[in-house]
Motif scaffolding. Sequence first.
Motif, mmCIF file in Angstrom:
data_model
loop_
_atom_site.group_PDB
_atom_site.id
_atom_site.type_symbol
_atom_site.label_atom_id
_atom_site.label_comp_id
_atom_site.label_asym_id
_atom_site.label_seq_id
_atom_site.Cartn_x
_atom_site.Cartn_y
_atom_site.Cartn_z
ATOM 1 N N ASP A 280 -11.450 -1.226 7.348
ATOM 2 C CA ASP A 280 -10.977 -2.543 7.241
ATOM 3 C C ASP A 280 -9.830 -2.918 7.283
ATOM 4 N N GLY A 281 -8.960 -1.964 7.496
ATOM 5 C CA GLY A 281 -7.464 -2.287 7.262
ATOM 6 C C GLY A 281 -6.907 -1.700 5.774
ATOM 7 N N HIS A 282 -7.833 -0.857 5.392
ATOM 8 C CA HIS A 282 -7.230 0.029 4.138
ATOM 9 C C HIS A 282 -7.415 1.385 4.427
ATOM 10 N N GLU A 283 -7.388 1.818 5.658
ATOM 11 C CA GLU A 283 -7.720 3.233 5.874
ATOM 12 C C GLU A 283 -6.605 4.374 5.172
ATOM 13 N N THR A 284 -7.430 5.379 4.661
ATOM 14 C CA THR A 284 -6.315 6.451 3.997
ATOM 15 C C THR A 284 -5.452 6.787 5.125
ATOM 16 N N PRO A 285 -4.158 6.915 5.205
ATOM 17 C CA PRO A 285 -3.408 7.601 5.991
ATOM 18 C C PRO A 285 -3.463 9.159 6.132
ATOM 19 N N MET A 286 -3.185 9.686 7.240
ATOM 20 C CA MET A 286 -3.133 10.950 7.451
ATOM 21 C C MET A 286 -1.637 11.237 7.124
ATOM 22 N N LEU A 287 -1.240 12.137 6.249
ATOM 23 C CA LEU A 287 -0.153 12.679 5.702
ATOM 24 C C LEU A 287 0.010 14.118 5.429
ATOM 25 N N SER A 288 1.366 14.408 5.183
ATOM 26 C CA SER A 288 1.710 15.907 4.319
ATOM 27 C C SER A 288 2.784 15.269 3.583
ATOM 28 N N SER A 289 2.646 15.756 2.216
ATOM 29 C CA SER A 289 3.649 15.716 1.197
ATOM 30 C C SER A 289 3.606 16.847 0.127
ATOM 31 N N MET A 290 4.242 16.384 -1.024
ATOM 32 C CA MET A 290 4.499 17.537 -1.793
ATOM 33 C C MET A 290 4.004 16.771 -3.264
ATOM 34 N N LYS A 374 5.607 11.600 -2.657
ATOM 35 C CA LYS A 374 6.225 10.723 -1.803
ATOM 36 C C LYS A 374 5.456 10.440 -0.468
ATOM 37 N N ASN A 375 5.457 9.051 -0.184
ATOM 38 C CA ASN A 375 4.767 8.751 1.190
ATOM 39 C C ASN A 375 5.223 7.369 1.374
ATOM 40 N N GLY A 376 5.073 6.875 2.514
ATOM 41 C CA GLY A 376 5.554 5.574 2.832
ATOM 42 C C GLY A 376 4.465 4.468 2.889
ATOM 43 N N SER A 377 3.188 4.884 2.409
ATOM 44 C CA SER A 377 2.023 4.196 2.248
ATOM 45 C C SER A 377 1.680 3.801 0.928
ATOM 46 N N SER A 378 2.348 4.346 -0.128
ATOM 47 C CA SER A 378 2.023 3.872 -1.605
ATOM 48 C C SER A 378 0.734 4.404 -1.798
ATOM 49 N N VAL A 379 0.324 5.630 -1.307
ATOM 50 C CA VAL A 379 -0.983 6.031 -1.872
ATOM 51 C C VAL A 379 -0.651 7.502 -2.749
ATOM 52 N N TYR A 380 -1.921 7.655 -3.227
ATOM 53 C CA TYR A 380 -1.934 8.751 -4.121
ATOM 54 C C TYR A 380 -3.234 9.397 -4.469
ATOM 55 N N LEU A 381 -3.517 10.373 -5.116
ATOM 56 C CA LEU A 381 -4.785 10.747 -5.596
ATOM 57 C C LEU A 381 -4.940 10.455 -7.221
ATOM 58 N N HIS A 382 -6.019 9.804 -7.245
ATOM 59 C CA HIS A 382 -6.301 9.350 -8.878
ATOM 60 C C HIS A 382 -7.818 9.313 -9.234
ATOM 61 N N ASP A 383 -7.947 9.261 -10.456
ATOM 62 C CA ASP A 383 -9.185 9.117 -11.068
ATOM 63 C C ASP A 383 -9.700 7.898 -11.139
ATOM 64 N N THR A 384 -11.006 7.494 -11.430
ATOM 65 C CA THR A 384 -11.598 6.109 -11.515
ATOM 66 C C THR A 384 -12.786 6.025 -12.296
ATOM 67 N N PRO A 385 -12.613 4.896 -12.919
ATOM 68 C CA PRO A 385 -13.880 4.651 -14.083
ATOM 69 C C PRO A 385 -15.149 4.487 -13.435
ATOM 70 N N VAL A 386 -15.006 4.152 -11.891
ATOM 71 C CA VAL A 386 -16.363 3.895 -11.331
ATOM 72 C C VAL A 386 -17.039 5.252 -10.604
ATOM 73 N N LYS A 387 -17.690 6.242 -11.342
ATOM 74 C CA LYS A 387 -18.135 7.338 -10.752
ATOM 75 C C LYS A 387 -19.382 7.151 -9.926
ATOM 76 N N ALA A 388 -20.236 6.100 -10.081
ATOM 77 C CA ALA A 388 -21.207 6.014 -9.300
ATOM 78 C C ALA A 388 -21.024 6.107 -7.655
ATOM 79 N N THR A 389 -19.897 5.774 -7.291
ATOM 80 C CA THR A 389 -19.618 6.027 -5.797
ATOM 81 C C THR A 389 -19.520 7.393 -5.232
ATOM 82 N N PHE A 390 -19.371 8.300 -6.248
ATOM 83 C CA PHE A 390 -19.247 9.564 -5.886
ATOM 84 C C PHE A 390 -21.003 10.263 -5.256
ATOM 85 N N ASN A 391 -21.626 9.472 -5.884
ATOM 86 C CA ASN A 391 -23.329 9.854 -5.370
ATOM 87 C C ASN A 391 -23.626 9.241 -3.962
#
Length: 478
Positions: A280-290, A374-391
């Motif tokens: 809805d406008g919040h799509e995860t970008p496709m990228l390669s970084s380190m 580093k990326n131009g979209s200010s995204v990262y991998l992260h933990d979350t307190p909302v675990k139910a979504t993984f189900n």
Amino acid sequence: MDNYLRSYLLLFFAFLLCCICLTQCGRPSTPVGEALFKITKNKVYKELNNDSLKRYLQSYLTRPSSKFKNPNYLRNFYAENDYQPILLTKFYPDSSLFSLIDYLEQLEEHGLSKSNYRLNELKELINGLGGKDTVKNLTAVYNHLIEAELLIAESLTNYSFALQYGQVNPRRILNRYYIPVKRPDSLVFKNVLLTANLKHYLDSIQPNAKLYKRLQERLRKSRETKENRSTLIANMERLRWKYTKDSTGMVYVNIPAFELNVIKDEQLISKMKVVVGKADGHETPMLSSMIHSVQVNPVWHIPTSIATKEILVQAQADKFYLANHGIDVYYKGEKHENADSIEWSGYNKENLPYTFKQRPGNTNSLGLIKFLFKNGSSVYLHDTPVKATFNRSMRAASHGCVRVEQPLNLALAIFGEGEKYNTIKEEMGSVDPVARTIKLKPQVQVILDYFTCTEQAGKLVFYQDIYKQDSILYRALK
């Protein structure tokens, strides 16, 4: 007697020279003319003149034309090769041009359209070289030769590029695609046309990845719906794109599969679910970084878009929402010490003067750790307190970042056992969390990619096209 002998010798040598000239005049003056005459026995090829042929080809290349995809590459190539029809000279005598036609006839097996490669026109030009009705006079010969030569060059390079690099450049047609794919340049163009053995070259560029072969087989054998065909064809095109992957170590996320894999020395060592951006406008970008570091017990600097659309709405509904979720309020960079007293109903997304940060802790939306690259979209991998979504089976639910199901396992996979990992584990379990950054050396490649079909245990597995990219690619290939 001497004068008579001298006169006789002069006449003899004059006659011999004349014979030589007449003999030479009867021979083709160009390599391509010689080759074509030998094969077709069409005498008009004997009349070809090398200088005239060069002038015709040079003049043809200087005309404005929309027929060619890479006109500048063509001009430079033939200028460097003395405006000679070198493809016809090399590949007409051994009939290998018909191998090119054979491969172009199979374009649909790669999900590509024949109409983009002017196949019928190419066949007519090549076949017409042997027809006396087609090349009746010298002017017709020059025009026919040049059109055939240039269309062979165009078809060969376009076909070669499509199979080795993909027909389309994803960065031009897909939103939020930032992976630096390799694209052909003038040197690649030149090397294709300088190949010595056309049949061997065409054989060598056929894609041979297992997944590609399975997609190709499925496309060839089955009568798929248009939607399924677009899925097969789009993923074949994705496999033709080339970009750098570090086989020694990589974190690979396939967005439609909602899955993260950690690969070391080309072996899968860890696998887990992820949550990706909403369509809805919040799509995860496709990228390669380190991945260069992690932040344990991170502080979340809440983006303005989220602050105005979500945080403000929550604060207006519940004046204790900010305090209960560990969110501090800032005005012009200074922390507001009495945020509960702010009358939030007086603000909207246009006039909100405040910024927000969420303190480390169990309520932090980033969880207990985030993985930074580093990326131009200010995204990262992260933990979350909302675990139910993984189900859920449908896990496109974030604002663009990638939420990781097993963040501690991911940290172990990329850091390995040792002091840094032990620190991460200890800090994530702290009852008094404080933000701390830990460097990752050596850095590990991370790729956020998009495939709606993969291979598992020898079978094709399909995923929902959550960002509708298959249809975009399918249309671009047609």
